[in-house]
Design an enzyme around this catalytic site. Structure first.
Site, PDB file in Angstrom:
ATOM      1  CB  SER A 157      -0.917  -0.012   1.229  1.00 20.46           C
ATOM      2  OG  SER A 157      -0.169   0.099   2.418  1.00 20.46           O
TER       3      SER A 157
ATOM      4  CG  HIS B  30      -0.978  -5.402   4.215  1.00 22.20           C
ATOM      5  ND1 HIS B  30      -0.544  -4.643   5.268  1.00 22.20           N
ATOM      6  CD2 HIS B  30      -0.428  -4.842   3.109  1.00 22.20           C
ATOM      7  CE1 HIS B  30       0.224  -3.661   4.827  1.00 22.20           C
ATOM      8  NE2 HIS B  30       0.298  -3.753   3.515  1.00 22.20           N
TER       9      HIS B  30
ATOM     10  CD  GLU C 226      -0.500  -1.911   9.064  1.00 22.32           C
ATOM     11  OE1 GLU C 226       0.059  -1.550  10.107  1.00 22.32           O
ATOM     12  OE2 GLU C 226      -0.031  -1.710   7.928  1.00 22.32           O
TER      13      GLU C 226
ATOM     14  CD  GLU D 204       2.108  -5.269   7.739  1.00 24.76           C
ATOM     15  OE1 GLU D 204       1.557  -4.905   8.791  1.00 24.76           O
ATOM     16  OE2 GLU D 204       2.604  -4.471   6.913  1.00 24.76           O
TER      17      GLU D 204
ATOM     18  CG  ASP E 226      -1.769   1.930   8.464  1.00 24.10           C
ATOM     19  OD1 ASP E 226      -2.404   2.911   8.013  1.00 24.10           O
ATOM     20  OD2 ASP E 226      -0.754   1.479   7.908  1.00 24.10           O
TER      21      ASP E 226
ATOM     22  CD  GLU F  34       0.710   3.796   9.676  1.00 30.67           C
ATOM     23  OE1 GLU F  34       0.946   3.141  10.719  1.00 30.67           O
ATOM     24  OE2 GLU F  34       1.162   3.457   8.569  1.00 30.67           O
TER      25      GLU F  34
ATOM     26  CG  ASP G  20       2.736   4.927   5.820  1.00 26.64           C
ATOM     27  OD1 ASP G  20       3.791   5.203   5.225  1.00 26.64           O
ATOM     28  OD2 ASP G  20       2.203   3.794   5.714  1.00 26.64           O
TER      29      ASP G  20
ATOM     30  CE  LYS H 299       5.498   1.986   5.805  1.00 25.01           C
ATOM     31  NZ  LYS H 299       4.287   2.208   4.957  1.00 25.01           N
TER      32      LYS H 299
ATOM     33  CG  HIS I  19       6.814  -3.923   9.246  1.00 26.48           C
ATOM     34  ND1 HIS I  19       6.175  -5.135   9.290  1.00 26.48           N
ATOM     35  CD2 HIS I  19       5.824  -2.997   9.442  1.00 26.48           C
ATOM     36  CE1 HIS I  19       4.888  -4.977   9.493  1.00 26.48           C
ATOM     37  NE2 HIS I  19       4.651  -3.686   9.590  1.00 26.48           N
TER      38      HIS I  19
ATOM     39  CE  LYS J 275       3.076   0.417  10.251  1.00 24.99           C
ATOM     40  NZ  LYS J 275       1.762   0.430   9.626  1.00 24.99           N
TER      41      LYS J 275
END
Ligand code: 2PG
Ligand code: MG
Length: 425
Positions: A42, A162, A171, A212, A249, A292, A319, A344, A372, A395
């Site tokens: 994403s 994901h 998330e 994840e 998230d 997030e 993010d 990131k 990550h 995270k």
């Protein structure tokens, strides 16, 4: 004082089975150090470019071009340089590329080298990588930070890009904030994870996992996911909102169509204000302390509404909004968007630039969360980065799957070996 003798790269596979770049640096005293770069799904549109080959092999996802750029262009460029000169080396890589988004050489090529350089320098200096990062931060910014073990944010229920389920929010994380040590934080998290699995099983819901490592069942709503997690926290004899908190998230860019946030799983189509209200209700009802990408990366008005509404009582993390890019981040700060930033390093492409972005966050009292990517490897550099820079939070997925637990396991070792470094609360 050893100097760089050679830089060599090959193509390896990441946790999704897709190619990524791995790099090994050899110093003239025989010391070697390697790195492997992560990859997102994403992704924000303003991220630095991950160079992919196209064509038939690996469905176009090969990274042989990036690998060749390291072996043919970067290898001679770095010969005889001191790996301690992280800033100088990163600048040489940035100049070699010559583009804003690193599309020439590839951010994946540049980052692989940048990471391996830091590992090589730490090894040659005979210090832990986190100690080396602390020093680099000082060298680059002239400022000192206190190292700490980051509070983990563990993504135990996966949705969005994901997973193949019907959950729109990407998330659902737990934050074991009441734990006194990192070791305790991981025990609590693992126990909650396993209790969540039992609860899902009892309810005849899928216990298959997403990218994840979090479970990815089909559910009635995002709220049901939160309720299941609360149940799992209680089943672990822990108190939601006291021992353990929740973070989301949304990765909202993935379900925004330019005017509406489309929660397909709930049959809802909401404008920015309505979606901010939706999130506010969740914050009111549940112990959610971090959200997030609660708005789309280009929906500045939405971000303003959300920040004004809940920014004083909830960590709001950018993010896709900031993509670890200091210029984009500074603009966001000027506009009062969010109050925290996800870090990131492959979004920007080098250690130096990552550190510069964290420095801006520190200056403006924005929190930094080291992260990550959904496509990961056994590389644990982010664990050391989080400790050395005293970022305070990390995270890196569920307490499950080696690509995720490798990072947590590295932190468990750092805690064991560094009695003076405490868990950030
Ligand atoms: C995110 C990340 C990591 P991806 O959105 O924060 O969890 O996902 O790497 O796919 O961008
Ligand atoms: Mg995100």
């Amino acid at each position: 004082m050893a100097l760089i003798q050679s830089v060599k790269a090959i193509q390896v596979l990441d946790s999704r089975g897709l190619p990524t770049v791995s790099c090994k640096i050899t110093l003239d005293n025989g010391i070697t150090a390697s790195s492997t770069v992560p990859s997102g799904a994403s992704t924000g549109t303003k991220e630095a470019l991950e160079l992919r080959d196209g064509g038939d092999f690996y469905k176009g996802k090969g990274v042989e071009k990036a690998v060749n750029n390291i072996n043919t262009l970067i290898n001679p460029l770095l010969e005889k340089l001191d790996p301690r000169d992280q800033q100088l080396i990163d600048q040489k890589l940035i100049d070699l590329d010559g583009t804003k988004d690193k599309s020439n050489i590839g951010a994946n090529a540049i980052l692989a080298v940048s990471l391996a350089v830091s590992h090589a320098a730490a090894k040659d200096n005979n210090v832990s990588l986190h100690e080396h990062f602390l020093e680099i931060y000082h060298n680059i910014t002239g400022q000192k930070v206190n190292p700490s073990l980051p509070m983990p944010m563990l993504n135990i229920l996966n949705g969005g890009e994901h997973a193949d389920n019907n959950i729109d929010i990407q998330e659902f994380m737990i934050i074991p904030k009441g734990a006194n040590t990192f070791k305790e934080a991981m025990r609590w998290s693992s126990e909650i994870y396993w209790n969540l699995k039992s609860i899902l099983k009892e309810k005849k819901l899928s216990t298959g996992v997403g990218d994840e490592g979090g479970f990815a069942p089909n559910l009635q709503s995002n709220e049901e996911a939160i309720k299941l997690i609360i149940e799992a926290i209680n089943a672990s004899n822990l108190i939601p909102g006291e021992d353990v908190f929740i973070a989301l998230d949304c990765a909202a860019s993935e379900f925004y169509d330019g005017t509406k946030y489309n929660l397909a799983g709930e049959n809802k189509s909401l404008d920015s204000t309505a979606f901010a209200n939706y999130l506010e209700e969740l914050v009111d009802k549940y112990p959610i302390i971090s959200i997030e990408d609660g708005m789309d990366e280009n929906d500045n008005e939405g971000w303003k509404i959300l920040t004004e509404k809940i920014g004083s009582r909830c960590q709001l993390v950018g993010d896709d909004l900031f993509v670890t890019n200091k210029t984009i981040f500074q603009e966001g700060i000027n506009n009062n968007l969010a109050n925290s930033i996800l870090i990131k390093f492959n979004q920007i492409g080098s250690i130096t630039e990552t550190i510069e972005t964290i420095q801006i966050a520190n200056k403006h009292s924005y929190k930094s969360i080291i992260s990550h990517r959904s496509g990961e490897t056994e590389d644990t550099t982010i664990s050391d980065l989080a400790v050395g820079l005293g970022a305070g939070q990390i995270k890196t997925g569920a307490p499950c799957r080696s690509d995720r637990v490798a990072k947590y396991n590295r932190l468990l070792w750092i805690e064991e070996e560094s009695p003076n470094i405490n868990l950030s609360q």
